[in-house]
Design a protein around this motif. Structure first.
Motif, PDB file in Angstrom:
ATOM      1  N   CYS A 466       0.835  -1.198   0.000  1.00 15.84           N
ATOM      2  CA  CYS A 466       0.000   0.000   0.000  1.00 15.84           C
ATOM      3  C   CYS A 466       0.874   1.254   0.000  1.00 15.84           C
ATOM      4  O   CYS A 466       1.483   1.595   1.011  1.00 15.84           O
ATOM      5  CB  CYS A 466      -0.923  -0.035   1.230  1.00 15.84           C
ATOM      6  N   ASN A 467       0.953   1.899  -1.128  1.00 11.49           N
ATOM      7  CA  ASN A 467       1.754   3.121  -1.318  1.00 11.49           C
ATOM      8  C   ASN A 467       3.181   2.989  -0.776  1.00 11.49           C
ATOM      9  O   ASN A 467       3.616   3.786   0.068  1.00 11.49           O
ATOM     10  CB  ASN A 467       1.054   4.328  -0.688  1.00 11.49           C
ATOM     11  N   PRO A 468       3.924   2.006  -1.279  1.00 11.39           N
ATOM     12  CA  PRO A 468       5.278   1.786  -0.752  1.00 11.39           C
ATOM     13  C   PRO A 468       6.234   2.918  -1.155  1.00 11.39           C
ATOM     14  O   PRO A 468       5.993   3.643  -2.114  1.00 11.39           O
ATOM     15  CB  PRO A 468       5.692   0.464  -1.422  1.00 11.39           C
ATOM     16  N   GLY A 469       7.318   3.030  -0.403  1.00 13.00           N
ATOM     17  CA  GLY A 469       8.374   3.984  -0.755  1.00 13.00           C
ATOM     18  C   GLY A 469       8.112   5.403  -0.306  1.00 13.00           C
ATOM     19  O   GLY A 469       8.845   6.316  -0.677  1.00 13.00           O
ATOM     20  N   LYS A 470       7.060   5.624   0.502  1.00 12.49           N
ATOM     21  CA  LYS A 470       6.744   6.968   0.974  1.00 12.49           C
ATOM     22  C   LYS A 470       7.060   7.082   2.476  1.00 12.49           C
ATOM     23  O   LYS A 470       7.066   6.087   3.182  1.00 12.49           O
ATOM     24  CB  LYS A 470       5.265   7.297   0.752  1.00 12.49           C
ATOM     25  N   VAL A 471       7.259   8.276   2.922  1.00  9.31           N
ATOM     26  CA  VAL A 471       7.458   8.640   4.332  1.00  9.31           C
ATOM     27  C   VAL A 471       8.813   8.167   4.872  1.00  9.31           C
ATOM     28  O   VAL A 471       9.581   8.949   5.417  1.00  9.31           O
ATOM     29  CB  VAL A 471       6.334   8.126   5.263  1.00  9.31           C
ATOM     30  N   PHE A 472       9.097   6.869   4.713  1.00  8.97           N
ATOM     31  CA  PHE A 472      10.300   6.305   5.307  1.00  8.97           C
ATOM     32  C   PHE A 472      11.478   6.380   4.338  1.00  8.97           C
ATOM     33  O   PHE A 472      11.316   6.139   3.143  1.00  8.97           O
ATOM     34  CB  PHE A 472      10.058   4.840   5.690  1.00  8.97           C
ATOM     35  N   PRO A 473      12.674   6.700   4.859  1.00  2.74           N
ATOM     36  CA  PRO A 473      13.846   6.736   3.976  1.00  2.74           C
ATOM     37  C   PRO A 473      14.202   5.324   3.530  1.00  2.74           C
ATOM     38  O   PRO A 473      14.212   4.402   4.341  1.00  2.74           O
ATOM     39  CB  PRO A 473      14.933   7.327   4.873  1.00  2.74           C
TER      40      PRO A 473
END
Lengths: 500, 418
Positions: A466-473
């Motif tokens: 679900c919407n990977p690669g966002k928020v977290f470095p």
């Protein structure tokens, strides 16, 4: 090897398509051609572009769960998308992933003028809620600048703010319940259990509070219950000019110290004032070093009493000119000038980068001095237009790509965001982290902080689709060179939305 | 992606310490201690050491809500926040305050008042700790105007069962960086982590508060008057209705003239037996209102939430079931936010349990829920503290499992759900 992976991804997408067509029928709109998909490769952070593998536009909210389940079954990442006005790349597709475009789910399902609640679909625009609620003398308070086109579903994902959230709070304060297709494919209401009878209280963990602002990483909203407010009886607005930036900052502090919570306090520096005035002729003083727009609202007599106090405080702090909106038309003109700032920047520079950092209100002057120093050192101009009441800066780094200033501008923008963190503030006040600022997250949060947040994410989305690669470095994102040069979103070029 | 840490190590990679404390230096042994022990840490690091122990842990503030939710099973260690009760950083000009989780709300309010500020938050338990109030998700009448504690927390430092110390938010009132761990803990009743520190947004103390009282307001009138208020622009900070007394109290906060004008507007708009209370009368009314919600040992206290409004069916059902069970039910209702607190007295545990069971069914039928905050001894054997599980319970279970895989923090608190 790589060829095999590409083949696998294509097969997975074909399997998703087969499943969703079988389950949803012909009313589900499918965009599979490259040119059609191209329109969904970016949101308003246009420097980041990824072509999605498939774009699906549900015609009915019951089609969302089958899409999520099909993605889960075949291991395909997906992202929900509203109007694509987000400024941090939160709706950027995953490579060979699915975009679930919710624009057609745009109905206002119910407005209850006694309970002060509206039930809406995620694709409804922010302003359309207030338009319908307005018939009952009500409105939906959070007012992001893109409110004409941005959707409530996107506002929920980003916990959007706006100029008036100083007094009225953010999206999170105005959402009672969210009907959600969870990443495991089940449907649950976060907040109270019955979306049609939303309660203020819900038992157990505040999952609604986690979901709002999780940038679309915890599921897809299909219905949202929002609180409405009664329109205030009175609204008063002024513009105060100052001979220098510190005087304007001190005035902001003085207003707050007097125990007054204005609906909005906006500030512009001279560069921004000139650009806006040249573009819109809103009646700003081109010679002012800084201007404040202060708005109060509330019950008639109380509003008038406090407004007089604010006017007096401006005068006591070296204000050189005080302009009080005489009527609704003048008030609208003042705000039109402020909101034209984006369009006006084109007069100053062919390109610019926008930052969204926050500092404690008492450190505003220090932050602006720091930005001026960084700006001088980089040899690039920075215009400042911002929400002074809550310390949310929107510095605009002006540069010319043709002169090779792009990399220096990107570094300056990142330095400004990190300066805000160093002053005890935050990387983002309202635009979100997305992909844009994910790599700066370790400047603000420790590994333990990020681990706790990731555990929470994993509780919602064990599969990580679900919407990977966002928020977290991530190494994939942060190992690469920053690609941040600004390019205008098509809606900005047509003047339909503003950038801050 | 951020890797999951080993549950046996601390954030800085050192082996997790065993629980030790001045109260029980022998607790490091692998054998569980024979009797429950209490630890009172004074720093976040001490707190981390205290929870990184074996066996079940009960977090305690001032102990005003130990009976909320289902009873905790076999707590071997009680960690008291009584030693973490300080204001760490009050910035009056920024309107923020950074406190330790164990500070009492009334102590904090007194400190803020010296600067003309307050936390616009009035739960009945003013002596409770701020961390406990977040964990219990409590709210008072003024939630109508100012929101609950979840709306006022802008930063938090949590200590999780594995000893991890994690922050979210910060010192600024506008901030969307990262997930909001403070909201996660709102209503968690000590089952996820310890609220070690909080940063709160404070507000200017209003110059005046006025209370208008309407007497002899039956259910239908209370509903009608509440809607008259929500349809007006006079911005009450609280609207409360009590049964069987049948009084409606409406509160206004603001400038001296402003609050007076709005109270006058309310008097002209509302109908019935009206009076504006003087300062002394208002103070004692709101004090007794809070005491009624807190109740006393031996009482059973139900907290219910429905959509906003006073549901005449629910009020009728409550008194009918109470009559049948032979108990007395005192209802306190926040009609504009749909919150009900019912204090049950008289008769025996069986009668209390019967009322809980029957009224819960009525509330759940209209989409609400009922939880127990307190119960007469013996009630637990006859009725669950929580009713029908919400649709999101599976996510709650996974959250609990990810943060507390050994189920050590307040085990049993959300029984029978998890």
């Amino acid at each position: 090897m790589e060829l095999q992976a590409a083949t696998d991804r294509r097969r997975a997408l074909e399997a998703v398509l087969r499943d969703v067509i079988a389950e949803c029928g012909p009313s589900l709109r499918v965009l599979s051609g490259q040119a059609e998909r191209r329109a969904y490769e970016t949101d308003a952070l246009t420097a980041h572009r990824v072509l999605p593998g498939l774009v699906l536009l549900p015609a009915d909210r019951s089609q969302v769960a089958p899409i999520v389940r099909a993605c889960l079954r075949h291991g395909v990442p997906y992202v929900a998308r509203g109007a694509g006005t987000g400024l941090s790349g939160g709706a950027l597709p995953a490579e060979s992933g699915v975009v679930i475009a919710l624009a057609k789910l745009n109905r206002i399902l119910d407005v209850d003028p006694d309970r002060l609640v509206a039930i809406v679909e995620p694709g409804a625009t922010n302003l359309s809620i207030s338009a319908v609620a307005g018939e009952f003398g009500l409105y939906y308070a959070p007012d992001p600048s893109s409110q004409v086109v941005c959707t409530i579903g996107g506002n929920v994902a980003e916990n959007s703010g706006g100029a008036h959230c100083l007094k009225y709070g953010f999206t999170s304060h105005h959402v009672l319940a969210v009907e959600t297709v969870l990443p495991d494919g089940t449907v649950a209401v976060l907040g109270s259990d019955d979306i049609e009878a939303p309660c203020y209280d819900a038992p157990g963990y505040d999952l609604r509070g986690v979901f709002v602002g999780a940038e679309g990483t915890c599921g897809v909203a299909t219905r949202i219950a929002v609180r409405l407010l009664r329109k205030p009886e009175a609204v008063r607005t002024l513009v105060a000019d100052f001979p220098d930036v510190p005087s304007a900052c001190e005035t902001v502090s003085a207003v707050i110290a007097a125990g007054i919570v204005p609906a909005a306090i906006e500030m512009m520096d001279n560069l921004a004032i000139r650009a806006c005035e040249d573009a819109v002729h809103a009646g700003y003083d081109r010679e002012a070093a800084a201007s404040l727009i202060i708005e109060l609202d509330g019950h008639g007599e109380e509003c008038a009493e406090l407004f007089d106090q604010v006017s007096a405080l401006c005068s006591e702090h070296a204000c050189t000119r005080l302009r009080i909106a005489a009527d609704e038309a003048e008030r609208a003109a003042i705000w039109a000038g402020r909101k034209a700032a984006f369009a006006a920047m084109g007069r100053l520079s062919p390109e610019f980068l926008l930052q969204d950092g926050v500092v404690p209100r008492t450190r505003l002057a220090e932050a602006l001095a720091g930005i001026a120093d960084l700006s001088a050192a980089a040899g690039l101009r920075v215009a400042n237009v911002f929400h002074a009441g809550d310390g949310n800066l929107h510095p605009l780094v002006l540069y010319r790509e043709a002169d090779g200033q792009g990399p220096a501008a990107e570094k300056l923008a990142a330095d400004i965001a990190e300066l805000c963190v160093a002053l005890g503030g935050s990387l983002s006040g309202e635009h979100g982290i997305g992909v844009d600022k994910a790599c700066s997250m370790p400047k603000m949060f420790s590994p333990a902080d990020l681990t706790a947040m990731d555990r929470l994410r994993a509780a919602f989305d064990p599969s990580g689709l679900c919407n990977p690669g966002k928020v977290f470095p991530t190494p994939a994102l942060c190992g690469e060179a920053r690609a941040g040069a600004y390019q205008p979103h098509p809606l900005e070029e047509t003047g339909k939305i503003q950038r801050w | 992606m951020v890797g999951a840490p080993s549950s046996a190590s601390t954030p800085d990679g050192k082996p997790a310490p065993n629980g030790t404390s001045p109260a029980d230096g022998a607790a490091a042994a692998s054998e569980p201690p024979a009797s429950p022990r209490s630890i009172t840490p004074t720093t976040v690091k001490d707190l981390r050491d205290a929870v990184s122990t074996v066996g079940a842990v009960l977090i305690r503030g001032t102990g005003t809500a130990t009976t909320w939710g289902a009873p905790v099973r076999d707590a071997r260690t009680t960690v008291s926040l009584a030693g973490m009760d300080r204001v760490l950083d009050h910035r009056p000009a920024d309107m923020t305050v950074h406190v330790q989780g164990g500070i009492r709300l009334d102590v904090l309010q007194a400190e803020l008042a010296e600067h003309g500020q307050w936390l616009p938050y009035d739960p009945a338990r003013s002596e409770a700790t701020i961390g406990g109030l977040l964990a219990t998700g409590d709210a008072g009448p003024r939630r109508l105007a100012y929101g609950s504690l979840r709306e006022l927390v802008i930063g938090a430092t949590m200590v999780f069962p594995d000893g991890a110390i994690a922050k979210s938010g910060g010192h600024v009132i506008k901030n969307v960086a990262g997930y909001d761990l403070a909201k996660l803990c709102h209503g968690s009743l000590g089952t996820l982590g310890v609220v070690a520190e909080l940063v709160l947004r404070v507000h200017p103390l209003p110059a005046t508060s006025r209370t208008v009282m309407v007497r002899d307001v039956d259910t239908a009138s209370a509903q009608r008057l509440t809607w008259a208020l929500t349809r007006s622009a006079i911005e009450p900070s609280a609207v409360e209705w009590c049964e069987p007394e049948q009084v409606l109290a409406v509160r206004f906060d603001g400038t001296a003239d402003g609050a007076a004008a709005r109270a006058a507007a309310a008097r002209s708009m509302l109908t019935g037996s009206l009076a504006e209370l003087d300062a002394g009368e208002a103070h004692s009314f709101w004090e007794s209102h809070a005491a009624r919600v807190v109740a006393e040992p031996g009482d059973t206290v139900m907290r219910a939430a429905t959509r906003p409004g006073i549901d005449p069916g629910l009020v009728g059902a409550l008194s009918a079931w109470a009559d049948r069970a032979g108990v007395k039910a005192l209802l306190t209702c926040s009609p504009a936010t749909g919150a009900y607190t019912v204090r049950v007295t008289g008769s025996d545990a069986k009668a209390h349990a019967e009322l809980v069971k029957n009224w819960r069914a009525s509330v759940e039928a209209v989409g609400g829920f009922v939880m127990l905050r307190r119960r007469r001894p013996g009630v637990d054997a006859m009725v669950e503290s929580w009713g029908r599980a919400p649709g999101s319970v599976e996510v709650m279970r996974r959250v609990k499992g990810n943060f507390d895989p050994e189920n050590r923090f307040a085990p049993g608190r959300f029984a029978p759900w998890f």
